[in-house]
Design an enzyme around this catalytic site. Sequence first.
Site, PDB file in Angstrom:
ATOM      1  N   PHE A   1      31.565  35.561  46.944  1.00  0.00           N
ATOM      2  CA  PHE A   1      31.194  36.692  46.906  1.00  0.00           C
ATOM      3  C   PHE A   1      30.325  37.436  48.318  1.00  0.00           C
ATOM      4  O   PHE A   1      29.632  36.397  49.016  1.00  0.00           O
ATOM      5  CB  PHE A   1      30.316  37.159  45.642  1.00  0.00           C
ATOM      6  CG  PHE A   1      29.952  38.464  45.395  1.00  0.00           C
ATOM      7  CD1 PHE A   1      31.023  39.045  44.829  1.00  0.00           C
ATOM      8  CD2 PHE A   1      28.608  38.783  45.739  1.00  0.00           C
ATOM      9  CE1 PHE A   1      30.533  40.496  44.299  1.00  0.00           C
ATOM     10  CE2 PHE A   1      28.317  40.232  45.389  1.00  0.00           C
ATOM     11  CZ  PHE A   1      29.458  40.848  44.602  1.00  0.00           C
TER      12      PHE A   1
ATOM     13  N   ASP B   1      26.173  29.661  42.919  1.00  0.00           N
ATOM     14  CA  ASP B   1      25.961  30.973  42.203  1.00  0.00           C
ATOM     15  C   ASP B   1      26.707  30.927  41.079  1.00  0.00           C
ATOM     16  O   ASP B   1      27.904  30.718  40.837  1.00  0.00           O
ATOM     17  CB  ASP B   1      26.589  31.761  43.154  1.00  0.00           C
ATOM     18  CG  ASP B   1      26.541  33.461  42.910  1.00  0.00           C
ATOM     19  OD1 ASP B   1      26.189  33.558  41.559  1.00  0.00           O
ATOM     20  OD2 ASP B   1      26.436  34.207  43.623  1.00  0.00           O
TER      21      ASP B   1
ATOM     22  N   TYR C   1      23.282  40.763  34.720  1.00  0.00           N
ATOM     23  CA  TYR C   1      24.007  42.211  34.208  1.00  0.00           C
ATOM     24  C   TYR C   1      25.446  42.294  33.874  1.00  0.00           C
ATOM     25  O   TYR C   1      26.055  43.109  33.548  1.00  0.00           O
ATOM     26  CB  TYR C   1      23.538  43.242  35.368  1.00  0.00           C
ATOM     27  CG  TYR C   1      23.897  43.216  36.608  1.00  0.00           C
ATOM     28  CD1 TYR C   1      25.069  43.131  37.223  1.00  0.00           C
ATOM     29  CD2 TYR C   1      22.899  42.858  37.651  1.00  0.00           C
ATOM     30  CE1 TYR C   1      25.191  42.964  38.393  1.00  0.00           C
ATOM     31  CE2 TYR C   1      23.144  42.838  38.835  1.00  0.00           C
ATOM     32  CZ  TYR C   1      24.358  42.732  39.216  1.00  0.00           C
ATOM     33  OH  TYR C   1      24.619  42.759  40.651  1.00  0.00           O
ATOM     34  N   LYS C   2      25.999  40.996  33.990  1.00  0.00           N
ATOM     35  CA  LYS C   2      27.461  40.622  33.590  1.00  0.00           C
ATOM     36  C   LYS C   2      27.502  40.117  32.104  1.00  0.00           C
ATOM     37  O   LYS C   2      26.992  40.978  31.225  1.00  0.00           O
ATOM     38  CB  LYS C   2      27.879  39.841  34.620  1.00  0.00           C
ATOM     39  CG  LYS C   2      27.841  40.222  36.102  1.00  0.00           C
ATOM     40  CD  LYS C   2      28.390  39.482  37.092  1.00  0.00           C
ATOM     41  CE  LYS C   2      28.269  39.959  38.655  1.00  0.00           C
ATOM     42  NZ  LYS C   2      29.208  40.932  38.725  1.00  0.00           N
TER      43      LYS C   2
ATOM     44  N   ARG D   1      41.022  43.832  37.988  1.00  0.00           N
ATOM     45  CA  ARG D   1      40.133  42.636  37.485  1.00  0.00           C
ATOM     46  C   ARG D   1      39.872  42.931  36.082  1.00  0.00           C
ATOM     47  O   ARG D   1      39.137  44.074  35.847  1.00  0.00           O
ATOM     48  CB  ARG D   1      38.930  42.335  38.417  1.00  0.00           C
ATOM     49  CG  ARG D   1      38.219  41.158  38.111  1.00  0.00           C
ATOM     50  CD  ARG D   1      37.033  40.953  39.065  1.00  0.00           C
ATOM     51  NE  ARG D   1      35.999  41.723  38.955  1.00  0.00           N
ATOM     52  CZ  ARG D   1      34.745  41.544  39.348  1.00  0.00           C
ATOM     53  NH1 ARG D   1      34.440  40.431  40.036  1.00  0.00           N
ATOM     54  NH2 ARG D   1      33.796  42.567  39.015  1.00  0.00           N
TER      55      ARG D   1
END
Lengths: 421, 421
Positions: free
Chosen positions: B134, B206, B231-232, B381
């Site tokens: 990422f 991560d 927040y996912k 996605r």
Amino acid sequence: VDHGSGATERGRAERLDADDVLAPLRDRFVLPTGSESDLIYLDGNSLGMLPRSSLARLRDLLEEEWGQQLVRSWPSWIGLPMQVGDRLGAALLGADPGQVVVADSTSVNLFKLGWAAVDARPSRTRIVTDAGNFPTDRYVLEGIAHARGLTLDLVEAQELDAVADAIDEQTALVSLSHVDYRSAAIADVAGLTAAAHDAGALVLWDLAHSAGALAVTLDAWNVDLAVGCTYKYLNAGPGAPAFLYVCSHLQAQLRQPIWGWFGQREQFAMGAGYDPIPGIERFQVGTPSIPGVMLVDEGVALLAEAGIDRVRAKSTALTSLLVQLADAWLAPLGFTVASPRDPAQRGSHVSIAHPDGYRICRALIDEGRVVPDFRAPDRIRCGLSPLTTRFVDVWDAMDRLRSLVQRGVHLSYGSDRAAVT
Amino acid sequence: VDHGSGATERGRAERLDADDVLAPLRDRFVLPTGSESDLIYLDGNSLGMLPRSSLARLRDLLEEEWGQQLVRSWPSWIGLPMQVGDRLGAALLGADPGQVVVADSTSVNLFKLGWAAVDARPSRTRIVTDAGNFPTDRYVLEGIAHARGLTLDLVEAQELDAVADAIDEQTALVSLSHVDYRSAAIADVAGLTAAAHDAGALVLWDLAHSAGALAVTLDAWNVDLAVGCTYKYLNAGPGAPAFLYVCSHLQAQLRQPIWGWFGQREQFAMGAGYDPIPGIERFQVGTPSIPGVMLVDEGVALLAEAGIDRVRAKSTALTSLLVQLADAWLAPLGFTVASPRDPAQRGSHVSIAHPDGYRICRALIDEGRVVPDFRAPDRIRCGLSPLTTRFVDVWDAMDRLRSLVQRGVHLSYGSDRAAVT
């Protein structure tokens, strides 16, 4: 000692409230009610009160923007840290647009900007701060000095002469607080900034105890860098994100060390190497707290509506009343005023010292129903927040305090210290 | 291609929902209603949905804890980042207490732990990561390498062999993502950690796209350091604070570079020099976001109630259905599945690639009322969040997608890219 003006008469405090142009704004906050309605809150400089508009703003954020619109809200959220930064800069910091962003914590911002500053003065070996500066300022600067092999010089006083004497051609950075967190002494930002610049150093000012309490004019003072807190006079709530300021002409040459994706040019291209945005956005790191930024926005809006000059005028009147009452009532009980006596030299809190300060503070909270805070070793710090503190609050708090000490109520309290922020 | 099992029949998706033990949890979230009730949300891996309990928790925080109790709430707030960290660690990370704390952003945490790791391997010169990692991971590591005069090696694949080959006795740190943000490929954490340890390097994982979606067992895998996002799949809201993990036996010897006051022993003694707390608290910096930490707590509680193994079982079934429908309906339209076909190798999202992917994604959001996200250059996605995504949502979304492409709806959309997180 101003007994003649009637400071010790409650009626005078009532008249000051009646004449206060900011008084109507108090009802824009959630006030202690029910069993808490007798509470006198003198700690808005640690945690400011909750604006009613913040309740509505968060409800809308949660139920509509997050709950219904979900990820589709990000295009309207992503610019908020800069937009709110601009509003904050205009209303409270004397900063033209594009120089302020709401981000991270004050400590993280101190690190980012302190590091960027010493990077920009690579041949210099010293960082100068005040030995009485707020702990996180001292620790963060100590960490930068440790990592970079620099010397951190702790100057004993925040007087212009003492600090100016400590700045030399080896000084990379001078970092100080605008208003001292214990005494409320106001530093001469313009003078000290000029002294640092004369020696070729950069300045980083901490505005935690000044932003929202008195006029800050960063552009006019030629300040390079500043950070500040929003959960004190900005009333943005516990752990709300902090802000940082980088003056326009330094932005392109300064680079902070935490190369997060919110500082990246064309962030969603997700390109191969870090290539920071030219503007204030490069001082962002990760995903901003959207609830936090909105709470800052609401706090700023109330202060903008009040006007910082009116806020400052009321602040000065409030702290002056407290000093008058301390002289009249508390000095005979062994208290001393540990803040500047000249209101022009004093921020919006007043520290009063007493050898039994810790026990008195506990008794004052528990039985006096007055909430100040305590700062070691012996200071009761009374924060007077102009949007929410009334003149009668000051009068009643000092009245309860003298009564409690006269009756020796504090003597039944222990001296073990608990954590209080 | 599993046509025989009836994946293309909507009735089968309905039966899977009827049999889903997690289905009742969906009503614990705020769901799109009114004009949004036809929305199908497949982006819970970018911004998870809002738990209803979070509304109540924040209301209580605002109106009572902040609004009424004010600064007196800090004694109950101050331990929350560690308490919520412990609950998160137990429910989702396979971490014994005292190793996880909720703090800052993922990017800031990557910086703190990455820096601490290279500090702990002072004679080594290399950091290894995945070229497809990422962006913020790559940028933050690049920044650390830049500041420290180290080399950042970008390995082309996240396969065990390729990464293991890149690790040598000069490698200080190996930092990778557990689940790839584009493909959803699951890395072999235990194997790669062992390979790094064999060479004397530390690992920093991560967990942004794995925490809350599949079982993570950090202690069992001997992981040194990890960070992750809330927040996912943890549903803690836009910009909610991240978390970090430091295994117990490394805590005393690792020191992060941002010496903030929340890492200080006896914080409120406000002592002269930085003296970090021996435990996980030393990885804190500034004042934690209390609303943010509470939102994380609510998200963790829902996942703990669901049970991560049941979450993973449903996740696998959801992504398998999507792959089956992509094979049956989308492959003939030019789509390819850009995620592992073996569900054991796949996280909780599925990327489908198409040369016209960007325009198709825009049309799917605007006219299809299906919200996935887009990842350059050509990937749509689809995040399937087991607590909120139904099997019929997957079926309906793929049905709308094939219909839209068959009708050429996307051809009327432009190819200019806007920011989408």
